[in-house]
Motif scaffolding. Structure first.
Motif, mmCIF file in Angstrom:
data_model
loop_
_atom_site.group_PDB
_atom_site.id
_atom_site.type_symbol
_atom_site.label_atom_id
_atom_site.label_comp_id
_atom_site.label_asym_id
_atom_site.label_seq_id
_atom_site.Cartn_x
_atom_site.Cartn_y
_atom_site.Cartn_z
ATOM 1 N N ARG A 181 5.983 4.927 -6.829
ATOM 2 C CA ARG A 181 5.461 5.830 -7.857
ATOM 3 C C ARG A 181 4.108 6.408 -7.410
ATOM 4 N NH1 ARG A 181 5.675 6.165 -13.628
ATOM 5 N NH2 ARG A 181 3.594 6.566 -14.447
ATOM 6 N N LEU A 182 3.251 5.537 -6.875
ATOM 7 C CA LEU A 182 1.921 5.991 -6.437
ATOM 8 C C LEU A 182 2.028 6.954 -5.264
ATOM 9 C CD1 LEU A 182 -0.333 2.811 -6.651
ATOM 10 C CD2 LEU A 182 -0.730 4.986 -7.798
ATOM 11 N N ARG A 183 2.938 6.641 -4.342
ATOM 12 C CA ARG A 183 3.109 7.494 -3.170
ATOM 13 C C ARG A 183 3.408 8.937 -3.618
ATOM 14 N NH1 ARG A 183 5.034 7.171 2.227
ATOM 15 N NH2 ARG A 183 5.566 4.986 2.258
ATOM 16 N N LYS A 184 4.289 9.053 -4.592
ATOM 17 C CA LYS A 184 4.665 10.371 -5.112
ATOM 18 C C LYS A 184 3.454 11.061 -5.737
ATOM 19 C CE LYS A 184 8.997 10.052 -6.569
ATOM 20 N NZ LYS A 184 9.992 9.646 -7.569
ATOM 21 N N LYS A 185 2.706 10.288 -6.547
ATOM 22 C CA LYS A 185 1.547 10.863 -7.255
ATOM 23 C C LYS A 185 0.474 11.316 -6.259
ATOM 24 C CE LYS A 185 2.769 9.780 -11.557
ATOM 25 N NZ LYS A 185 2.711 10.482 -12.792
ATOM 26 N N LEU A 186 0.242 10.524 -5.223
ATOM 27 C CA LEU A 186 -0.796 10.893 -4.248
ATOM 28 C C LEU A 186 -0.385 12.166 -3.514
ATOM 29 C CD1 LEU A 186 -1.926 7.494 -2.656
ATOM 30 C CD2 LEU A 186 -2.555 8.513 -4.829
ATOM 31 N N PHE A 187 0.896 12.233 -3.175
ATOM 32 C CA PHE A 187 1.410 13.412 -2.476
ATOM 33 C C PHE A 187 1.268 14.648 -3.368
ATOM 34 C CE2 PHE A 187 4.987 16.247 -1.404
ATOM 35 C CZ PHE A 187 4.633 16.541 -0.090
ATOM 36 N N LEU A 188 1.617 14.501 -4.649
ATOM 37 C CA LEU A 188 1.524 15.641 -5.576
ATOM 38 C C LEU A 188 0.069 16.061 -5.803
ATOM 39 C CD1 LEU A 188 4.316 14.690 -8.143
ATOM 40 C CD2 LEU A 188 4.374 16.510 -6.413
ATOM 41 N N ALA A 189 -0.861 15.126 -5.614
ATOM 42 C CA ALA A 189 -2.291 15.464 -5.770
ATOM 43 C C ALA A 189 -2.866 16.054 -4.480
ATOM 44 C CB ALA A 189 -3.069 14.225 -6.193
ATOM 45 N N GLY A 190 -2.005 16.247 -3.468
ATOM 46 C CA GLY A 190 -2.456 16.966 -2.269
ATOM 47 C C GLY A 190 -2.636 16.131 -1.021
ATOM 48 N N MET A 191 -2.380 14.798 -1.113
ATOM 49 C CA MET A 191 -2.551 13.960 0.088
ATOM 50 C C MET A 191 -1.369 14.224 1.032
ATOM 51 S SD MET A 191 -3.131 9.839 0.308
ATOM 52 C CE MET A 191 -4.585 9.732 -0.734
ATOM 53 N N ALA A 192 -1.672 14.428 2.312
ATOM 54 C CA ALA A 192 -0.610 14.691 3.291
ATOM 55 C C ALA A 192 0.226 13.424 3.485
ATOM 56 C CB ALA A 192 -1.226 15.111 4.620
ATOM 57 N N SER A 193 1.543 13.554 3.634
ATOM 58 C CA SER A 193 2.355 12.322 3.749
ATOM 59 C C SER A 193 1.991 11.528 4.993
ATOM 60 C CB SER A 193 3.852 12.603 3.663
ATOM 61 O OG SER A 193 4.190 13.753 4.332
ATOM 62 N N ARG A 194 1.528 12.197 6.062
ATOM 63 C CA ARG A 194 1.133 11.431 7.260
ATOM 64 C C ARG A 194 -0.121 10.589 7.001
ATOM 65 N NH1 ARG A 194 -0.807 16.541 8.243
ATOM 66 N NH2 ARG A 194 -3.057 16.589 8.263
ATOM 67 N N ASP A 195 -0.826 10.879 5.913
ATOM 68 C CA ASP A 195 -2.033 10.119 5.577
ATOM 69 C C ASP A 195 -1.758 9.002 4.576
ATOM 70 O OD1 ASP A 195 -4.217 10.928 7.102
ATOM 71 O OD2 ASP A 195 -4.451 12.780 5.953
ATOM 72 N N ILE A 196 -0.498 8.823 4.196
ATOM 73 C CA ILE A 196 -0.184 7.776 3.212
ATOM 74 C C ILE A 196 0.438 6.575 3.934
ATOM 75 C CG2 ILE A 196 1.037 7.202 1.085
ATOM 76 C CD1 ILE A 196 1.073 10.177 0.381
ATOM 77 N N TYR A 197 -0.243 5.451 3.870
ATOM 78 C CA TYR A 197 0.224 4.204 4.497
ATOM 79 C C TYR A 197 0.602 3.243 3.376
ATOM 80 C CZ TYR A 197 -1.671 6.061 8.778
ATOM 81 O OH TYR A 197 -1.903 6.859 9.868
ATOM 82 N N ALA A 198 1.802 2.676 3.468
ATOM 83 C CA ALA A 198 2.251 1.837 2.359
ATOM 84 C C ALA A 198 2.976 0.599 2.856
ATOM 85 C CB ALA A 198 3.173 2.643 1.455
ATOM 86 N N ASP A 199 2.796 -0.509 2.139
ATOM 87 C CA ASP A 199 3.589 -1.716 2.365
ATOM 88 C C ASP A 199 4.170 -2.148 1.031
ATOM 89 O OD1 ASP A 199 3.903 -2.456 4.976
ATOM 90 O OD2 ASP A 199 1.999 -3.552 5.088
ATOM 91 N N GLU A 200 5.500 -2.108 0.959
ATOM 92 C CA GLU A 200 6.173 -2.567 -0.257
ATOM 93 C C GLU A 200 6.479 -4.049 -0.095
ATOM 94 O OE1 GLU A 200 9.655 -0.224 -1.041
ATOM 95 O OE2 GLU A 200 8.588 1.665 -0.795
ATOM 96 N N PHE A 201 6.075 -4.862 -1.063
ATOM 97 C CA PHE A 201 6.324 -6.306 -0.998
ATOM 98 C C PHE A 201 7.754 -6.589 -1.476
ATOM 99 C CE2 PHE A 201 1.632 -7.893 -1.461
ATOM 100 C CZ PHE A 201 1.304 -7.187 -0.323
ATOM 101 N N VAL A 202 8.728 -6.146 -0.688
ATOM 102 C CA VAL A 202 10.135 -6.355 -1.052
ATOM 103 C C VAL A 202 10.437 -7.846 -0.944
ATOM 104 C CG1 VAL A 202 12.487 -5.707 -0.449
ATOM 105 C CG2 VAL A 202 10.614 -4.116 -0.019
ATOM 106 N N GLU A 203 11.128 -8.387 -1.950
ATOM 107 C CA GLU A 203 11.447 -9.826 -1.903
ATOM 108 C C GLU A 203 12.592 -10.072 -0.937
ATOM 109 O OE1 GLU A 203 11.861 -11.278 -5.900
ATOM 110 O OE2 GLU A 203 9.698 -11.590 -6.010
ATOM 111 N N ALA A 204 12.448 -11.102 -0.133
ATOM 112 C CA ALA A 204 13.478 -11.429 0.856
ATOM 113 C C ALA A 204 14.727 -11.908 0.127
ATOM 114 C CB ALA A 204 12.957 -12.513 1.782
#
Ligand SMILES: Cc1cc2nc3c(=O)[nH]c(=O)nc-3n(C[C@H](O)[C@H](O)[C@H](O)COP(=O)(O)OP(=O)(O)OC[C@H]3O[C@@H](n4cnc5c(N)ncnc54)[C@H](O)[C@@H]3O)c2cc1C
Length: 243
Positions: A217-240
């Protein structure tokens, strides 16, 4: 989604300390038995003596000497249950890694940074912001940490201290519960708080970690606020997957 354990080296480590930061967050410090090269914010796969493997992000910097992990208590969780209830200091575990590209890189010391996450998503963010500040980053660094309630906002003293020591660092605690917004803590969702403070994010770099649905959700919001996707670094804590 199946998460492969982080690749790379496997080595032995000793549990140096287990500290309850809140009733549901444990700070685990590990001392590797041989030199271990990593960047703050990357993650390692922790292996229990019987081979059970789960990934955890690194809140520490290599100069700290020990590896610092923040583990959330997961109901009926195998690894977190073991760490909360059975694991003891001086016990031997193994680690594999490091992996992940959520870390500070040199080369653009003035770039403004936004770090955001809920719960133990704070672990890599704390590592990344401490690393950036230690490396002399001069651009503004805003860290947003969200929790359901005030009790879930751990490491507040450490973050307040960083704020006093570095004028370019700002810590923004946010809680969902309205009546718990006191002492500089705001209420609402993380994306509401970020949108109110930083409606335009062109030129910014973002680091977002923790709960997968919040990260997406945040990734989408940051992108819509003008942040370039190459500047977005994310780690999703997916459960094993449950073994
Ligand atoms: C890149 C990455 C970084 C991560 N970093 C962190 C971090 O820094 N801090 C952190 O806290 N976590 C982090 N995680 C999550 C972590 O890896 C684990 O998934 C988490 O700790 C849960 O592991 P567990 O063994 O305790 O739970 P598991 O045993 O894997 O249980 C997972 C889920 O299954 C349910 N479950 C278990 N057994 C049963 C059963 N018999 N029947 C029905 N349901 C069941 C549990 O209730 C739980 O909801 C990260 C994950 C990734 C992928």
């Amino acid at each position: 989604m199946v998460i492969e354990p982080a690749g790379g080296l496997e080595l032995k480590a000793t549990i140096e300390s287990l500290e309850h930061l809140t009733p549901t967050v444990l700070r685990l410090r590990l001392r590797p038995t041989e030199p271990f090269d990593y960047r703050a914010g990357q993650y390692v796969t922790l292996l229990r003596p019987d081979g059970l493997a789960r990934s955890y992000s690194l809140a520490s910097l290599p100069v700290d000497g020990t590896l610092e992990l923040h583990v959330r208590r997961t109901e009926r969780g195998q690894m977190s249950g073991w760490l909360f209830n059975q694991a003891r200091e001086n016990e031997s575990v193994s680690i594999r890694g490091p992996a992940g590209n959520c870390f500070y890189t040199l080369g653009n010391p003035q770039q403004p940074f936004l770090l955001a996450g809920t719960g133990t998503g704070l672990a890599p963010l704390l590592g990344i912001c401490r690393d950036a500040l230690h490396q002399g980053h001069t651009g503004p660094i805003s860290l947003y940490h969200g929790a359901l309630r005030k009790a879930g906002l751990y490491c507040r003293a450490e973050l307040n201290q960083l704020e006093s020591a570095y004028p370019n660092f700002r810590y923004h605690p946010v809680v969902l519960e309205n009546d718990e917004a006191t002492d500089g803590i705001r209420s609402g969702t993380l994306d509401q708080a970020i949108a109110a403070d930083l409606p335009k994010l062109a030129g910014w770099r973002g680091f977002i970690c923790g709960d997968p649905s919040i990260v997406r959700r945040l990734r989408k919001k940051l992108f819509l606020a003008g942040m370039a996707s190459r500047d977005i670094y994310a780690d999703e804590f997916v459960e094993a997957p449950v073994r």
